[in-house]
Design an enzyme around this catalytic site. Structure first.
Site, PDB file in Angstrom:
ATOM      1  N   GLU A   1      38.513 -10.858  15.794  1.00 52.28           N
ATOM      2  CA  GLU A   1      39.730  -9.910  15.623  1.00 52.28           C
ATOM      3  C   GLU A   1      40.654 -10.518  16.646  1.00 52.28           C
ATOM      4  O   GLU A   1      41.417  -9.664  17.185  1.00 52.28           O
ATOM      5  CB  GLU A   1      39.636  -8.821  15.326  1.00 52.28           C
ATOM      6  CG  GLU A   1      39.072  -8.210  13.929  1.00 52.28           C
ATOM      7  CD  GLU A   1      39.488  -7.244  13.142  1.00 52.28           C
ATOM      8  OE1 GLU A   1      40.852  -7.106  13.101  1.00 52.28           O
ATOM      9  OE2 GLU A   1      38.683  -6.560  12.577  1.00 52.28           O
TER      10      GLU A   1
HETATM   11  S1  MYA Z   1      39.733 -12.607  11.564  1.00 56.46           S
HETATM   12  C1  MYA Z   1      40.294 -13.752  12.877  1.00 56.46           C
HETATM   13  C2  MYA Z   1      40.841 -13.158  13.905  1.00 56.46           C
HETATM   14  N1  MYA Z   1      41.751 -14.123  14.482  1.00 56.46           N
HETATM   15  C3  MYA Z   1      42.892 -13.734  15.529  1.00 56.46           C
HETATM   16  O1  MYA Z   1      42.779 -12.602  15.958  1.00 56.46           O
HETATM   17  C4  MYA Z   1      43.517 -14.930  15.940  1.00 56.46           C
HETATM   18  C5  MYA Z   1      44.070 -14.860  17.321  1.00 56.46           C
HETATM   19  N2  MYA Z   1      45.309 -15.265  17.675  1.00 56.46           N
HETATM   20  C6  MYA Z   1      46.457 -14.679  17.631  1.00 56.46           C
HETATM   21  O2  MYA Z   1      46.592 -13.604  17.289  1.00 56.46           O
HETATM   22  C7  MYA Z   1      47.757 -15.648  17.626  1.00 56.46           C
HETATM   23  O3  MYA Z   1      47.522 -16.746  17.262  1.00 56.46           O
HETATM   24  C8  MYA Z   1      48.259 -15.777  19.178  1.00 56.46           C
HETATM   25  C9  MYA Z   1      49.718 -16.252  19.111  1.00 56.46           C
HETATM   26  C10 MYA Z   1      48.716 -14.055  19.672  1.00 56.46           C
HETATM   27  C11 MYA Z   1      47.407 -16.197  20.059  1.00 56.46           C
HETATM   28  N3  MYA Z   1      51.995  -8.881  16.189  1.00 56.46           N
HETATM   29  O4  MYA Z   1      54.457 -18.037  20.200  1.00 56.46           O
HETATM   30  P1  MYA Z   1      53.303 -17.179  19.861  1.00 56.46           P
HETATM   31  C12 MYA Z   1      54.491 -13.038  17.152  1.00 56.46           C
HETATM   32  C13 MYA Z   1      53.139  -9.045  15.945  1.00 56.46           C
HETATM   33  O5  MYA Z   1      52.953 -16.515  20.991  1.00 56.46           O
HETATM   34  P2  MYA Z   1      51.037 -18.640  19.165  1.00 56.46           P
HETATM   35  C14 MYA Z   1      38.561 -12.090  12.135  1.00 56.46           C
HETATM   36  O6  MYA Z   1      37.888 -12.249  13.140  1.00 56.46           O
HETATM   37  C15 MYA Z   1      55.274 -13.532  18.436  1.00 56.46           C
HETATM   38  O7  MYA Z   1      55.807 -12.492  18.936  1.00 56.46           O
HETATM   39  N4  MYA Z   1      53.818 -10.356  16.104  1.00 56.46           N
HETATM   40  O8  MYA Z   1      52.098 -17.768  18.811  1.00 56.46           O
HETATM   41  C16 MYA Z   1      37.590 -10.983  11.149  1.00 56.46           C
HETATM   42  C17 MYA Z   1      55.898 -14.586  18.116  1.00 56.46           C
HETATM   43  O9  MYA Z   1      57.346 -13.821  17.454  1.00 56.46           O
HETATM   44  P3  MYA Z   1      58.788 -14.311  17.685  1.00 56.46           P
HETATM   45  C18 MYA Z   1      53.019 -11.191  16.834  1.00 56.46           C
HETATM   46  O10 MYA Z   1      51.327 -19.271  20.483  1.00 56.46           O
HETATM   47  C19 MYA Z   1      36.196 -10.584  11.567  1.00 56.46           C
HETATM   48  C20 MYA Z   1      55.309 -15.273  16.986  1.00 56.46           C
HETATM   49  O11 MYA Z   1      54.291 -14.372  16.525  1.00 56.46           O
HETATM   50  C21 MYA Z   1      51.667 -11.013  17.386  1.00 56.46           C
HETATM   51  O12 MYA Z   1      50.813 -19.511  17.953  1.00 56.46           O
HETATM   52  C22 MYA Z   1      36.016  -9.650  10.730  1.00 56.46           C
HETATM   53  C23 MYA Z   1      54.567 -16.571  17.276  1.00 56.46           C
HETATM   54  O13 MYA Z   1      53.748 -15.980  18.600  1.00 56.46           O
HETATM   55  C24 MYA Z   1      51.267  -9.607  16.952  1.00 56.46           C
HETATM   56  N5  MYA Z   1      49.732  -9.266  17.221  1.00 56.46           N
HETATM   57  O14 MYA Z   1      49.882 -17.571  19.250  1.00 56.46           O
HETATM   58  C25 MYA Z   1      36.135  -8.081  11.282  1.00 56.46           C
HETATM   59  N6  MYA Z   1      51.102 -12.002  17.787  1.00 56.46           N
HETATM   60  O15 MYA Z   1      58.576 -15.717  17.155  1.00 56.46           O
HETATM   61  C26 MYA Z   1      35.649  -6.791  10.590  1.00 56.46           C
HETATM   62  C27 MYA Z   1      52.084 -12.960  17.810  1.00 56.46           C
HETATM   63  O16 MYA Z   1      59.662 -13.489  16.722  1.00 56.46           O
HETATM   64  C28 MYA Z   1      35.725  -5.863  11.587  1.00 56.46           C
HETATM   65  N7  MYA Z   1      53.224 -12.533  17.346  1.00 56.46           N
HETATM   66  O17 MYA Z   1      58.922 -14.252  19.385  1.00 56.46           O
HETATM   67  C29 MYA Z   1      35.517  -4.526  11.380  1.00 56.46           C
HETATM   68  C30 MYA Z   1      35.362  -3.514  12.197  1.00 56.46           C
HETATM   69  C31 MYA Z   1      33.883  -3.104  12.625  1.00 56.46           C
HETATM   70  C32 MYA Z   1      33.613  -2.404  13.655  1.00 56.46           C
HETATM   71  C33 MYA Z   1      32.357  -2.386  13.986  1.00 56.46           C
HETATM   72  C34 MYA Z   1      31.914  -1.657  15.465  1.00 56.46           C
HETATM   73  C35 MYA Z   1      31.086  -1.828  16.004  1.00 56.46           C
END
Ligand code: MYA
Length: 578
Positions: free
Chosen positions: A394
């Protein structure tokens, strides 16, 4: 200037404390608390009767029927509105339930979390009424299990770089989806896939590739799965590659509009990260309980080990950090429940803080249990293995730190760029310059004041006022020094992110403990006051050190060491070889 739309954390980067955002600490509504407590009781009973965490871990599998049993309890539709067959809990209630499920078993929590924290979240947040009606009842009942398909072999942290593509069919009725998704939780058991793919969009007469989000119902021709992955932890959860080969997806299944998929993905993850953070709190509570049990029972040197200072220090740190983590989770879920538009930084901050808090807790629990902690006979080594993934999935904690720092600096950066332009055109820019100058002078002379914290916590509030101003000043220094290059300055980003995360953690704690004192009085809130005071001392030290290291640091030396190590392909020294 921080605008009304800016979130609490974004405002901190301007030196502004919007205390109305975080005071008073949210109170759970009585009827929600009653429902959640009933669900918690049934989860605990389910845990005793059904969950065989150690067996499942050993077999790297849990029986498929376990999901049906959870579905029968309503757990597959926790946040789905009642009209669509779910329990209709708000985000805070959802988080509390996930906290409890995670306390039973990591694999179970991940299976359930992947289904609804992210698997069908796109529908809840961005789906049309028709899409909600079509899918949500079956997802809430567990008839359809959901999976979130974003990650690919060459696209992990860089989510925008996905290669999966969807092309519009010649009759305009379908998209043809092709690509490979990696490490998909619930992959082979899922019948509903939220899939992100690049599509062609035309903007101002120009063709561009943009991410679009699709709801894909399976089984259907063209969807196949890779073998089940073997993992370090959460071993009983299903993890597969999912392959899409010319899968026909009706245009009605686009969620959130063509080309808006990146925003959809980020919106989902802003919620998902909080479910994960809540799960961490649940597991850390187990670790604390286990540690206390051993500290009270195990005797060495004719004393209970709990009487030794080094054990007390560990246990108090675990409790303190878990209290702060919990305060962050339920503050941030409240921001969602009351309808705030932007909580992306707060959610990322909670994910980072909680996953690192849990890692320390499960590690220290093993340390307290000593040799026993390392043995398979006890669940503690499994807790450690299960916890490890939280710092990776995440959004890795590194990418989330970069996100917090850069998102926070984006507004001030634009303002400074505007100011620089205005200075080049002095006649046009007079108003801007004076506004900016007045704000800076005000901020430097008076700072921001916190009026809503309890007087008993005045000193704590004062440190927050001071550090918030310092954050905005440091941000300005960095932006003036690096301009757009700040995107490349990760050593600085990390320090800024750590300061911002600590500040948010402190505000959440200050608000919660203020409420405790107001409701219970100082004598009855003795433990919470001690937690807040101790945490502020810890966090203040970290913040001071991060500020100090902005200019005086070993960054260039560290870069040199890393670059030389890359050159040599690893650790290049051996005392036995000259
Ligand atoms: S699922 C896979 C998870 N993957 C990720 O989390 C991917 C991580 N990468 C990113 O988040 C993005 O690519 C990043 C952006 C942040 C690096 N909210 O130019 P930019 C907007 C709103 O920075 P990039 C898994 O693992 C930003 O403001 N907007 O883009 C599941 C901009 O907007 P604007 C956002 O350099 C596993 C535009 O986007 C956000 O490409 C299962 C472009 O941004 C945001 N957050 O990189 C899990 N971020 O153009 C189950 C960016 O208007 C778990 N923007 O300025 C269950 C729980 C279990 C509990 C257990 C406990 C023990």
């Amino acid at each position: 200037m921080a605008t009304p739309e800016n979130s609490f954390m974004k405002s901190l980067f301007y030196g502004q404390i919007r205390e109305e955002f975080v005071f008073p600490y949210p109170k759970v509504k009585t009827d929600t608390a009653e429902t959640v407590n009933m669900i918690i009781d049934s989860i605990d009973k389910f845990g005793k009767d059904i969950v065989k965490a150690s067996e499942w871990d050993e077999a790297a599998a849990m029986p498929r029927e376990v999901i049906d049993q959870m579905a029968a309890m309503g757990l597959t539709g926790i946040g789905v509105p009642e009209e669509h067959g779910g329990l209709g809990l708000p985000q805070s209630g959802y988080a509390r339930v996930m906290q409890q499920v995670a306390s039973l078993d990591g694999s179970l929590a991940v299976t359930l979390g992947a289904h609804q924290s992210i698997g069908y979240k796109a529908l809840l947040l961005f789906g049309s009424d028709e899409q909600k009606k079509r899918f949500l009842p079956r997802l809430a009942s567990g008839e359809l299990i959901a999976a979130f398909c974003l990650t690919e072999p060459s696209s992990g942290s860089d989510a925008a770089s996905i290669q999966t593509r969807a092309e519009l069919s010649s009759d305009g009725k379908h998209y043809i989806l092709t690509g490979n998704k990696l490490w998909i939780t619930n992959g082979e058991i899922a019948k509903f896939f939220t899939v992100f793919a690049k599509t062609i969009v035309v903007e101002n007469g120009e063709k561009k590739e943009k991410v679009t989000c699709f709801a894909v119902e399976g089984p259907t021709d063209g969807i196949t799965f890779g073998a089940r992955e073997h993992k370090l932890g959460i071993r009983a959860s299903w993890t597969n590659a999912v392959h899409f080969d010319k899968v026909k997806v009706p245009v009605e299944n686009i969620i959130g509009g063509v080309g808006y998929g990146f925003k959809v993905a980020m919106g989902i993850l802003n919620h998902g990260r909080l479910g994960l953070a809540a799960g961490c709190v649940g597991v850390a509570k187990n670790a604390i309980k286990a540690s206390v049990e051993h500290a009270n029972e195990r005797e060495q040197f004719k004393k209970k080990i709990g009487e030794f200072g080094m054990i007390k220090e560990k246990i108090s740190r675990m409790v303190m950090n878990n209290y702060v983590a919990e305060s962050m989770v339920y503050m941030t879920t409240h921001l969602i429940d009351r309808g705030d538009m932007d909580y992306s930084m707060e959610s990322a901050a909670a994910k980072v803080f909680c996953s690192e808090m849990l890692w320390e807790a499960v590690d220290e629990n093993i340390q307290i249990w000593g040799g026993n902690g390392y043995m398979k006979e006890y669940p503690y080594e499994r807790w450690l293995r299960d916890a490890r993934i939280n710092r990776i999935f995440e959004g890795t904690n590194e990418i989330l730190r970069a996100f917090v720092a850069l998102s926070g600096m984006q507004g001030p950066g634009q303002e400074l760029a505007g100011l620089a332009k205005a200075i080049q055109h002095p006649l046009k820019g007079l108003g801007v310059v004076s506004d900016y100058a007045v704000r800076k002078v005000k901020q430097n002379v008076f700072g921001e004041t916190i009026t809503k914290s309890h007087p008993r916590l005045k000193k704590l509030a004062a440190s927050l006022e001071e550090y918030t101003v310092e954050l905005s000043q440091q941000v300005e220094v960095l932006l003036k020094r690096h301009g757009k290059e700040i995107h490349l300055k990760q050593f600085a980003q990390k320090r800024i992110a750590d300061i911002a995360i600590d500040l948010y953690a402190m505000f959440c704690t200050l608000s919660r403990v203020t409420q405790v004192i107001e409701e219970k009085g100082q004598e009855n809130g003795e433990m919470e006051i001690a937690i807040a005071e101790a945490f502020f001392i810890h966090a203040n030290k970290r913040i001071a050190s991060n500020f100090k290291s902005m200019d005086r640091n070993e960054d260039e030396l560290m870069k040199l060491i890393a670059e030389k190590t890359y050159e040599k392909g690893g650790y290049p020294f051996d005392v036995f070889k000259s």
